[in-house]
Design a protein around this motif. Structure first.
Motif, short mmCIF file in Angstrom:
data_model
loop_
_atom_site.label_atom_id
_atom_site.label_comp_id
_atom_site.label_asym_id
_atom_site.label_seq_id
_atom_site.Cartn_x
_atom_site.Cartn_y
_atom_site.Cartn_z
N ILE A 295 0.86 -1.19 0.00
CA ILE A 295 0.00 0.00 0.00
C ILE A 295 0.89 1.24 0.00
CG2 ILE A 295 -1.77 1.28 1.25
CD1 ILE A 295 -2.62 -1.39 2.52
N PRO A 296 0.85 2.05 -1.07
CA PRO A 296 1.65 3.27 -1.10
C PRO A 296 1.09 4.30 -0.12
CG PRO A 296 0.25 3.13 -3.04
CD PRO A 296 0.08 1.84 -2.30
N LEU A 297 1.96 4.96 0.62
CA LEU A 297 1.53 5.92 1.64
C LEU A 297 1.72 7.35 1.12
CD1 LEU A 297 3.25 4.24 4.72
CD2 LEU A 297 0.82 4.12 4.11
N PRO A 298 0.67 8.14 1.05
CA PRO A 298 0.83 9.54 0.66
C PRO A 298 1.63 10.29 1.73
CG PRO A 298 -1.41 9.14 1.42
CD PRO A 298 -0.73 7.81 1.34
N THR A 299 2.15 11.44 1.35
CA THR A 299 3.02 12.22 2.24
C THR A 299 2.37 12.49 3.59
OG1 THR A 299 4.00 13.28 0.30
CG2 THR A 299 4.37 14.34 2.43
N GLN A 300 1.07 12.87 3.58
CA GLN A 300 0.38 13.19 4.82
C GLN A 300 0.29 11.97 5.73
OE1 GLN A 300 -0.59 13.77 1.77
NE2 GLN A 300 -1.21 15.93 1.51
N ALA A 301 0.05 10.79 5.13
CA ALA A 301 -0.08 9.57 5.92
C ALA A 301 1.23 9.23 6.63
CB ALA A 301 -0.52 8.40 5.05
N VAL A 302 2.35 9.45 5.93
CA VAL A 302 3.66 9.20 6.54
C VAL A 302 3.86 10.10 7.76
CG1 VAL A 302 6.16 9.34 6.19
CG2 VAL A 302 4.70 8.40 4.39
N GLU A 303 3.45 11.37 7.63
CA GLU A 303 3.58 12.32 8.75
C GLU A 303 2.71 11.90 9.92
OE1 GLU A 303 2.60 16.07 7.05
OE2 GLU A 303 4.42 16.20 5.83
N TRP A 304 1.48 11.47 9.64
CA TRP A 304 0.57 11.04 10.72
C TRP A 304 1.11 9.80 11.41
CZ3 TRP A 304 -3.90 11.54 6.71
CH2 TRP A 304 -4.24 12.88 6.57
N LEU A 305 1.64 8.88 10.62
CA LEU A 305 2.19 7.64 11.20
C LEU A 305 3.42 7.93 12.05
CD1 LEU A 305 1.69 5.33 8.11
CD2 LEU A 305 0.75 4.88 10.39
N ALA A 306 4.24 8.90 11.63
CA ALA A 306 5.41 9.28 12.42
C ALA A 306 4.97 9.83 13.79
CB ALA A 306 6.25 10.31 11.68
N THR A 307 3.89 10.60 13.79
CA THR A 307 3.34 11.12 15.05
C THR A 307 2.83 9.97 15.92
OG1 THR A 307 2.67 13.18 13.97
CG2 THR A 307 1.61 12.65 16.07
N LEU A 308 2.12 9.02 15.29
CA LEU A 308 1.58 7.87 16.03
C LEU A 308 2.69 7.01 16.62
CD1 LEU A 308 -1.32 6.92 13.60
CD2 LEU A 308 -1.60 7.53 16.00
N LYS A 309 3.85 6.97 15.95
CA LYS A 309 4.95 6.16 16.47
C LYS A 309 5.42 6.70 17.81
CE LYS A 309 8.55 3.23 14.76
NZ LYS A 309 9.17 2.70 13.55
N GLY A 310 5.37 8.02 17.94
CA GLY A 310 5.70 8.61 19.23
C GLY A 310 4.68 8.28 20.29
N PHE A 311 3.38 8.26 19.90
CA PHE A 311 2.31 7.90 20.83
C PHE A 311 2.41 6.45 21.28
CE2 PHE A 311 -0.83 11.19 18.84
CZ PHE A 311 -0.06 12.22 19.39
N ALA A 312 2.97 5.58 20.40
CA ALA A 312 2.96 4.13 20.68
C ALA A 312 3.89 3.74 21.82
CB ALA A 312 3.35 3.36 19.41
N CYS A 313 4.85 4.62 22.17
CA CYS A 313 5.75 4.38 23.31
C CYS A 313 6.44 3.01 23.23
CB CYS A 313 4.99 4.50 24.63
SG CYS A 313 4.27 6.13 24.90
N GLY A 314 6.91 2.67 22.05
CA GLY A 314 7.66 1.43 21.89
C GLY A 314 6.83 0.19 21.64
N SER A 315 5.50 0.31 21.57
CA SER A 315 4.64 -0.84 21.30
C SER A 315 4.89 -1.36 19.89
CB SER A 315 3.17 -0.47 21.45
OG SER A 315 2.33 -1.52 20.99
N ALA A 316 4.69 -2.65 19.70
CA ALA A 316 4.83 -3.25 18.36
C ALA A 316 3.67 -2.86 17.46
CB ALA A 316 4.91 -4.77 18.48
N TYR A 317 2.59 -2.34 18.06
CA TYR A 317 1.38 -2.01 17.31
C TYR A 317 1.26 -0.50 17.07
CZ TYR A 317 -0.20 -6.78 18.00
OH TYR A 317 -0.30 -8.15 17.98
N VAL A 318 0.71 -0.16 15.91
CA VAL A 318 0.49 1.25 15.58
C VAL A 318 -0.53 1.85 16.55
CG1 VAL A 318 -0.30 2.84 13.78
CG2 VAL A 318 1.04 0.82 13.16
N PHE A 319 -1.57 1.07 16.86
CA PHE A 319 -2.59 1.51 17.81
C PHE A 319 -2.65 0.52 18.97
CE2 PHE A 319 -3.87 3.28 13.71
CZ PHE A 319 -4.06 4.62 14.05
N PRO A 320 -1.74 0.66 19.95
CA PRO A 320 -1.74 -0.28 21.08
C PRO A 320 -2.99 -0.12 21.94
CG PRO A 320 -0.21 1.53 21.48
CD PRO A 320 -0.69 1.66 20.06
N ALA A 321 -3.37 -1.20 22.63
CA ALA A 321 -4.52 -1.14 23.54
C ALA A 321 -4.25 -0.10 24.63
CB ALA A 321 -4.75 -2.51 24.17
#
Length: 406
Positions: free
Chosen positions: A273-299
């Protein structure tokens, strides 16, 4: 022929592979690899059979003889010892919960690509009501009570699914001879959620702008990660489970690609799945929220699943519409006159935006990870990656004008 002695058996166990008779069909079998074992040879219904009794030395000579005599007793009474042995090894299934566990392990996990869906419905809707009931104690009144609880919670689709799984569950019980009738059989969709009609809800540009503005105004209660998830659904068009259960190892943010594996794809086929520029930026922000979890959206709280639950986003959206399941006093409607929508409607909205941006139908369908139909689906194996990348960029650029302030 003289019977074996315990001393002889201990000596024979150290010798070359061979079968040694103890008389009456009982054999001590030595093999080149593995432990020696006891075996009973017998005839039943004109057929020669062999039944393994157990391994030596865990099963002694005296114990093997006793077990062989018990099997011969079954034979004298017209029962096949192997069949009786299998019956004794079959798990004891008495309650509805035990019946579901057997159905899940022996059927659902082997037959379904996503067996967790019926398991989730059983755990949430069925088990709290009849999980502890003996199977034959479940009546149609109990089935009606389960269905009505779901209907009254305002989830007609789940009510239909619950009834469907109830019917299949007790049909499994009938196959095993654990119940003579199916208490769910008399009920139809009319008793549950009614006949379902395909949803056609797709948000207009004005509705997108309004909804996401309300999300931002209530970001402290709605949640920043929920907001970014909705943004991603809008520009990627993926299915709810595909994103909510996504692992960081699937993403290459530098290459702007999400490698969705086959076992998590509804089609059973992996897709890049190709990621548009905005999606990459949002995912980079979510990686900080994940606090080291293996999941993009941890419980967010202690739970059996390590990732965001399947109903989390829809519950958060519904709460802004003044709907909160399980509460008599409902929250205020902050969405105003906007028609209610779900996460899946954002997927449909992506398709609508793609069409408005002139994306060809076959490319948009591949963006949704749909298999192409007809002759095109059979002969065209091209994945349209570059075309899909362009389509996602166009939709993301268009959506960004509605998501100002994200």
């Amino acid at each position: 022929m003289a019977k074996l002695t315990a001393t002889q058996v201990a000596s024979l166990a150290k010798r070359d592979a061979k079968k040694h008779t103890d008389g009456g069909g009982l054999y001590f079998c030595v093999r080149n690899a593995g432990s020696p074992y006891w075996m009973l040879r017998y005839s039943h219904a004109g057929k020669r059979r062999e039944a393994t009794l157990g391994a030596y030395p865990a099963l002694s000579l005296a114990e093997a003889r006793l077990r062989a005599e018990n099997m011969k007793k079954d034979l004298r009474e017209g029962r096949d010892p192997l069949v009786e042995k299998q019956k004794r090894q079959t798990p004891d299934i008495q309650t509805t919960r035990q019946l579901f566990d057997d159905w899940y392990q022996s059927d659902l996990t082997k037959r379904l690509q996503h067996p967790q869906i019926p398991k989730r419905i059983y755990t949430k809707e069925i088990d709290p009501v009849i999980g502890n009931y003996p199977i034959n104690d479940v009546t149609p009144k109990d089935i009606r009570r389960i269905i009505q609880r779901v209907v009254e919670s305002g989830r007609p689709t789940i009510a239909n699914d619950t009834l469907m799984y109830l019917k299949q569950l007790f049909r499994h019980g009938m196959k095993l001879g654990l119940c003579n009738t199916n208490p769910a059989a008399p009920f139809t969709a009319t008793d549950a959620g009614g006949l379902e009609h395909s949803r056609e809800r797709a948000l207009t540009p004005e509705e997108i702008q309004h909804a996401f503005e309300v999300f931002r105004q209530n970001i402290s209660s709605f949640g920043r990660d929920n907001y970014l998830a909705c943004c991603l659904f809008l520009v990627l068009g993926v299915r709810k489970s595909e994103l909510c259960e996504a692992l960081w190892e699937e993403f290459d943010l530098d290459a702007a690609v999400w490698e969705l594996p086959a076992h998590r794809s509804k089609t059973g086929t992996a897709i890049s799945i190709p990621l548009p520029t905005q999606a990459v930026e949002w995912l980079a922000t979510l990686k900080g929220f994940a606090c080291g979890s293996a999941y993009v959206f941890p419980a967010r709280r202690a739970s059996k699943r390590p990732h965001m639950g399947p109903d989390t986003l829809n519950r958060a959206i519904s709460k802004l519409f003044g709907r909160e399941t399980g509460r008599k006093r409902q929250p205020p409607n902050k969405m105003g006159d906007l028609e209610h929508f779900t996460v899946h409607d954002l997927r449909r909205t992506f398709r609508s935006l793609a069409a408005a941006e002139g994306v060809p139908s076959h490319v948009a369908e591949r963006c949704l990870n749909h298999k192409l139909k007809g002759v095109e689906g059979i002969y065209d194996r091209h994945d349209y990656f570059l075309q899909r990348k362009d389509a996602h960029e166009k939709v993301a650029n268009k959506a960004l004008s509605f998501l100002a302030g994200n």
